[in-house]
Design an enzyme around this catalytic site. Structure first.
Site, PDB file in Angstrom:
ATOM      1  N   GLY A  13       0.811  -1.229   0.000  1.00  0.00           N
ATOM      2  CA  GLY A  13       0.000   0.000   0.000  1.00  0.00           C
ATOM      3  C   GLY A  13       0.838   1.269   0.000  1.00  0.00           C
ATOM      4  N   ASP A 177      -1.610   8.102  15.899  1.00  0.00           N
ATOM      5  CA  ASP A 177      -2.116   9.400  15.495  1.00  0.00           C
ATOM      6  C   ASP A 177      -0.844  10.123  15.079  1.00  0.00           C
ATOM      7  OD1 ASP A 177      -2.631  12.241  15.610  1.00  0.00           O
ATOM      8  OD2 ASP A 177      -4.558  11.707  16.480  1.00  0.00           O
ATOM      9  N   HIS A 178      -0.638  10.308  13.793  1.00  0.00           N
ATOM     10  CA  HIS A 178       0.708  10.731  13.387  1.00  0.00           C
ATOM     11  C   HIS A 178       1.034  12.140  13.879  1.00  0.00           C
ATOM     12  CE1 HIS A 178      -1.277  12.759   9.996  1.00  0.00           C
ATOM     13  NE2 HIS A 178      -0.156  13.409   9.789  1.00  0.00           N
ATOM     14  N   HIS A 240      -6.484  14.423  15.507  1.00  0.00           N
ATOM     15  CA  HIS A 240      -5.276  15.255  15.594  1.00  0.00           C
ATOM     16  C   HIS A 240      -5.463  16.510  16.459  1.00  0.00           C
ATOM     17  CE1 HIS A 240      -4.152  12.524  12.532  1.00  0.00           C
ATOM     18  NE2 HIS A 240      -4.608  13.190  11.491  1.00  0.00           N
TER      19      HIS A 240
HETATM   20  C1  BG6 Z   1      -4.469  12.915   7.777  1.00  0.00           C
HETATM   21  C2  BG6 Z   1      -5.759  13.309   7.115  1.00  0.00           C
HETATM   22  O1  BG6 Z   1      -4.711  12.208   8.955  1.00  0.00           O
HETATM   23  O2  BG6 Z   1      -3.723  14.072   8.070  1.00  0.00           O
HETATM   24  C3  BG6 Z   1      -5.501  14.125   5.877  1.00  0.00           C
HETATM   25  O3  BG6 Z   1      -6.495  12.143   6.780  1.00  0.00           O
HETATM   26  C4  BG6 Z   1      -4.606  15.290   6.184  1.00  0.00           C
HETATM   27  O4  BG6 Z   1      -6.715  14.579   5.313  1.00  0.00           O
HETATM   28  C5  BG6 Z   1      -3.371  14.837   6.937  1.00  0.00           C
HETATM   29  O5  BG6 Z   1      -4.234  15.884   4.960  1.00  0.00           O
HETATM   30  C6  BG6 Z   1      -2.565  16.017   7.399  1.00  0.00           C
HETATM   31  O6  BG6 Z   1      -1.357  15.588   7.922  1.00  0.00           O
HETATM   32  P1  BG6 Z   1      -0.082  16.502   7.891  1.00  0.00           P
HETATM   33  O7  BG6 Z   1       0.968  15.709   8.591  1.00  0.00           O
HETATM   34  O8  BG6 Z   1       0.252  16.787   6.474  1.00  0.00           O
HETATM   35  O9  BG6 Z   1      -0.447  17.775   8.617  1.00  0.00           O
END
Ligand code: BG6
Length: 486
Positions: A13, A177-178, A240
């Site tokens: 993926g 949760d990145h 987030h």
């Molecule tokens: C993701 C969302 O979790 O986070 C996306 O699904 C979003 O829609 C993204 O664009 C944003 O992440 P970052 O790290 O670019 O701020």
């Protein structure tokens, strides 16, 4: 670090290619991978080990933040591939044999890390087959890393959690949760707890309001199928933004440990004032982008994007006023805001301090600006403090100046590197605990209902702006303004 097997579902993926393999390679270069280690990629496609290794190599070459490739041959040797139809429990048997065979070959202890980087409808079948196939029955430890989304609403999140709970204990589950992997979000902990100066000020006596923004310039891209059902409220706010809010508002724990920090976050979320469906419109602004311009290029409206329903009411922008009813934060509004197709890509937390001295300078034309603590999460990582200072070259006028620390970006590990490293060594501090997820869904539920029943107006905002005027009014109604909008 203990030896282990890393079983990655979703190995062919996009996320694996863009984030996971480059992160693993960078950890490998830093000697932060277990030794020995075995990585088994699981996907639907019928790939050979060689094809898989070539694809890993290519994704690292394309997406790694570092260019050194000398150790690549050795790195990809750890990778094996297994095609599995994850909806068929029988299909897990060959996977189980492969994992065991590699453990024997490499003399790896039976420590097993499972990573679900697949569509959410497969989360529960995979976790239950990990159990029934015996894959999860190990002499060592087992852990599960799971990607978002964790549910679509409170009920589905609870159901999912119950299903995962049948195969894994809470301590074994690492919910990604990145945003919690972003270095400046992790740094909030140090900012609050390693600096007595800030610690002393971190309450309603000194802080007037807190503003958390996650703005994006991209639109819905090719994800309309998912996004049009989710909206910004599920896509960004439930996870987030509320995570950043918890990280900002948490109080000093007794010790710095995963359990204590997560307990503090949970306490914050427990104290967040619930919204009644009928009052959502007072505190939440719902927006959707109309046509506009982003960096001088025309951008179409959300409803004109491929795959979006032409009468879609989906929110691509949310601003909200959040109250935390505990003794520290009583009376301090936390404003959160996120949107697609905004003017700039910027994630930041701005803390505005109260100014009881304002009156002292009543003879000055301009009243002193408030002190601001600005935590830039992305794209520039840094901390800045806005203070007032006399400007000798402007007749000693009092002007705001900024004391600035910029972390720079060179050499800073990516979110996925930090998170994976933590999961490999069993540190769950920066993963979402079930209680945090559940409390977040509970807070979001009345908003979902109010949107569904159209109790909240949908404001259109031009692509390339900071969102609808209503978001501005949310703050002006309280005597505040959004800081740093250009
Ligand atoms: C993701 C969302 O979790 O986070 C996306 O699904 C979003 O829609 C993204 O664009 C944003 O992440 P970052 O790290 O670019 O701020």
């Amino acid at each position: 670090m203990e030896s282990m097997s890393f079983v990655l579902f979703g190995a062919t993926g996009d996320l694996a290619k863009r984030k996971i393999y480059p992160a693993l390679y960078n950890l490998y270069l830093d000697q932060k991978m277990p030794s020995p280690f075995s990585i088994i990629g699981v996907g639907r496609r019928d790939w050979s080990d060689e094809e898989f290794q070539a694809s890993v190599r290519k994704s690292v070459q394309t997406f790694s933040r570092r260019a050194e490739m000398e150790e690549m041959d050795e790195f990809v040797q750890a990778f094996r591939y297994c095609a599995v139809d994850v909806t068929d429990p029988e299909a897990f048997k060959p996977l189980q044999s492969l994992v065991a065979q590699r453990e024997a070959e490499l003399q790896i202890a039976e420590n097993r890390m499972f990573y679900l980087s697949v569509a959410p409808e497969f989360f529960d079948v995979i976790s239950s087959s990990i159990k029934t196939s015996g894959l999860g029955t190990t002499k060592g430890w087992k852990r599960l890393i799971i990607e978002k989304p964790f549910g679509h609403d409170l009920k589905s999140a609870q159901q999912l959690n119950e299903k995962l709970g049948a195969a894994f204990a809470e301590e074994e589950i690492y919910r990604i949760d990145h945003y919690l992997g972003k270095p400046m979000v992790q740094n909030l902990e140090a900012l609050e707890f390693a600096n007595p100066v800030f610690q002393a000020l971190w309450n309603n006596q000194y802080i007037a309001n807190v503003q958390i923004t996650a703005g994006e310039t991209v639109g819905v891209e090719e994800r309309a199928g998912y996004y049009d059902q989710a909206g910004a409220i599920r896509d960004m706010v439930q996870n987030h933004l509320l995570q950043m809010l918890m990280m900002t508002a948490m109080h000093v724990p007794k010790r710095i440990s995963a359990n204590d920090i997560r307990a503090q976050k949970r306490q914050v979320m427990e104290a967040v004032r619930p919204l009644q469906k009928e009052e959502v419109a007072q505190h939440v602004v719902r927006g959707q982008y109309a046509a506009g311009e982003i960096s001088d290029k025309p951008a179409v409206d959300y409803r004109g994007e491929p795959g979006v329903r032409p009468d879609s009411m989906t929110d691509t922008f949310i601003a909200a006023r959040v109250w935390i009813d505990d003794p520290f934060w009583k009376g301090v509004p936390f404003y959160i805001r996120t949107g697609k197709r905004m003017k700039e890509k910027s994630t930041r937390i701005v803390i505005e301090f109260k100014n009881p001295l304002e009156g002292l300078y009543h003879h000055h034309q301009d009243k002193p600006a408030p002190n601001l603590l600005i935590i830039s999460v992305h794209p520039n990582e840094g901390i800045a403090l806005q203070v007032n200072s006399k400007n000798p070259s402007n007749s000693g006028k009092i002007e705001p100046v900024t004391v600035d620390f910029s972390a720079g970006t060179a050499g800073v590990p990516e979110a996925y590197e930090l998170l994976l490293f933590d999961a490999l060594r069993g540190d769950s501090t920066y993963f979402a605990h079930w209680k945090e997820v559940e409390l977040s869904w509970k807070w979001v539920e009345p908003i979902l209902a109010a949107f569904r029943e159209n109790l909240v107006p949908l404001h259109f905002y031009p692509a390339g702006s900071y969102g609808p005027d209503a978001a501005e009014k949310l703050l002006t109604a309280d005597g505040f303004q959004w800081w740093l909008d250009q």
